[in-house]
Design an enzyme around this catalytic site. Structure first.
Site, PDB file in Angstrom:
ATOM      1  N   LYS A  54       0.837  -1.206   0.000  1.00 32.27           N
ATOM      2  CA  LYS A  54       0.000   0.000   0.000  1.00 32.27           C
ATOM      3  C   LYS A  54       0.870   1.254   0.000  1.00 32.27           C
ATOM      4  O   LYS A  54       0.624   2.206  -0.747  1.00 32.27           O
ATOM      5  CB  LYS A  54      -0.927  -0.011   1.227  1.00 32.27           C
ATOM      6  CG  LYS A  54      -2.028  -1.067   1.133  1.00 32.27           C
ATOM      7  CD  LYS A  54      -2.766  -1.297   2.446  1.00 32.27           C
ATOM      8  CE  LYS A  54      -3.733  -2.471   2.287  1.00 32.27           C
ATOM      9  NZ  LYS A  54      -4.447  -2.834   3.521  1.00 32.27           N
ATOM     10  N   GLN A  98      -4.299  -1.410   9.715  1.00 35.35           N
ATOM     11  CA  GLN A  98      -4.279  -2.759   9.136  1.00 35.35           C
ATOM     12  C   GLN A  98      -4.862  -3.757  10.136  1.00 35.35           C
ATOM     13  O   GLN A  98      -4.511  -3.760  11.311  1.00 35.35           O
ATOM     14  CB  GLN A  98      -2.838  -3.132   8.758  1.00 35.35           C
ATOM     15  CG  GLN A  98      -2.711  -4.441   7.997  1.00 35.35           C
ATOM     16  CD  GLN A  98      -3.365  -4.415   6.615  1.00 35.35           C
ATOM     17  OE1 GLN A  98      -3.488  -3.374   5.980  1.00 35.35           O
ATOM     18  NE2 GLN A  98      -3.805  -5.574   6.150  1.00 35.35           N
ATOM     19  N   ASP A 121     -10.866   2.939   4.276  1.00 39.45           N
ATOM     20  CA  ASP A 121     -11.190   1.506   4.212  1.00 39.45           C
ATOM     21  C   ASP A 121     -12.704   1.281   4.159  1.00 39.45           C
ATOM     22  O   ASP A 121     -13.158   0.192   3.829  1.00 39.45           O
ATOM     23  CB  ASP A 121     -10.663   0.799   5.476  1.00 39.45           C
ATOM     24  CG  ASP A 121      -9.430  -0.040   5.213  1.00 39.45           C
ATOM     25  OD1 ASP A 121      -9.255  -0.493   4.064  1.00 39.45           O
ATOM     26  OD2 ASP A 121      -8.656  -0.253   6.171  1.00 39.45           O
TER      27      ASP A 121
HETATM   28  N1  GUN Z   1      -6.880  -6.844   6.486  1.00 32.39           N
HETATM   29  C1  GUN Z   1      -7.274  -7.603   5.443  1.00 32.39           C
HETATM   30  N2  GUN Z   1      -7.845  -6.841   4.503  1.00 32.39           N
HETATM   31  C2  GUN Z   1      -7.801  -5.570   4.949  1.00 32.39           C
HETATM   32  C3  GUN Z   1      -8.229  -4.331   4.415  1.00 32.39           C
HETATM   33  O1  GUN Z   1      -8.804  -4.226   3.324  1.00 32.39           O
HETATM   34  N3  GUN Z   1      -7.983  -3.247   5.180  1.00 32.39           N
HETATM   35  C4  GUN Z   1      -7.394  -3.333   6.388  1.00 32.39           C
HETATM   36  N4  GUN Z   1      -7.222  -2.213   7.071  1.00 32.39           N
HETATM   37  N5  GUN Z   1      -6.996  -4.458   6.922  1.00 32.39           N
HETATM   38  C5  GUN Z   1      -7.199  -5.575   6.195  1.00 32.39           C
END
Ligand code: GUN
Length: 295
Positions: A54, A98, A121
């Site tokens: 990311k 995350q 998100d």
């Molecule tokens: N863990 C697995 N997928 C995601 C996601 O799309 N965003 C976040 N913040 N954590 C995750």
């Protein structure tokens, strides 16, 4: 005949190129630089690799990007303070924590603390609620990527029988909700199956569009899929390492079997994964434009 591949990596690249130009223009015309912070708690290797990807993409697109790593034993209160700090930071338009978080931290409490206008998100209850009533600002990234892939691959979504395997808050529930909405890229009839479903295959065999986010490697076999179905595999399962130490990934779909039945299928890797990150970038650009009063 083997299915057509839905190449998420290529679609993602194209969207990122469009975003890069948009970011350049935002910078030149009004000095606006989208800012994204990714907060990683602990040392889960999969999470580290997602967050790294990311950050890399954010850099490539010209964002102001901050990676904030915290130890696994950070207290809930300290993490809440950190989020409040970024909520107040005008250079930051998107905050991503995350998941999963260590067990001593209440995930819901953390997600509630993020300013909904910076919740790129789409996990804050306000944004989940907006999605439900069809007025979303930020669609959650993986479901948004899935919908974009379906639309761009020319799948007939309206009126289709869609079956979603999995009911997580991150994928299953939101994609089901998005596809039942009124409007383009939706208007589908959606069934959600999960670990307590009596006969999963009964449902999956009826699907014109099958979306699998079960978290079980190669769970969907050829005999569970209708001839000509469009299959979206959201699974990312590490099943080993190459001698060079590279992760070997398989999806939740038994690709070799299902490719012979489906009309189109996403590969793993190179399918949904790259789209997820791209949608995060799109949401961050949107958050920056909203903060500047442009949306
Ligand atoms: N863990 C697995 N997928 C995601 C996601 O799309 N965003 C976040 N913040 N954590 C995750």
């Amino acid at each position: 005949m083997a299915a057509r591949l839905i190449k998420g990596a290529e679609v993602a690249k194209q969207i990122r190129e469009e975003l890069k130009l948009q970011v350049q223009e935002m910078k030149e015309k009004r000095g606006l630089v989208p800012g994204l912070v990714t907060i990683l708690v602990g040392e889960n290797p999969a999470s580290q690799s997602y967050v790294r990807a990311k950050q890399k993409t954010a850099h490539e697109l010209g964002f102001y990007s901050v990676q904030d790593d915290r130890p696994a034993d950070i207290t809930e209160e300290a993490l809440l303070d950190l989020i409040r700090k970024y909520n107040e930071d005008p250079k930051i338009h998107g905050i991503l924590v995350q998941l999963p978080l260590p067990k001593h931290i209440d995930e819901t409490k953390i997600l509630y603390a993020i300013d909904p206008d910076k919740d790129v998100d789409g996990f804050h209850p306000v944004n989940v609620g907006k999605l439900m009533i069809g007025t979303a600002d930020f669609l959650p990234c993986t479901p948004a990527g899935i919908q974009e892939l379906l639309v761009r691959s020319g799948a007939q979504i309206e009126g289709a029988e869609v079956v979603v395997v999995g009911r997580s808050n991150i994928v299953g529930k939101p994609i089901a909700n998005m596809l039942i909405q009124k409007g383009p890229g939706a208007n589908a009839t959606v069934t959600v199956v999960h670990t307590r479903t009596r006969d999963v295959a009964f449902h999956t065999r009826r699907a014109d569009i099958l979306i699998v986010a079960a978290g079980v490697p190669k769970y969907i076999k050829g005999d569970m899929v209708k001839e000509g179905a469009v299959v979206i595999d959201v699974g990312v399962n590490e099943v080993g390492r190459t001698p060079e130490g590279k992760r070997i990934l398989v999806g939740d779909v038994d690709f070799d079997e299902v490719v012979e039945k489906a009309s189109a299928i996403t590969p793993v890797p190179g399918g949904v994964g790259p789209m997820t990150i791209t949608m995060l970038m799109k949401n961050t650009v949107k958050a920056a434009l909203k903060a500047a009063g442009d949306l």
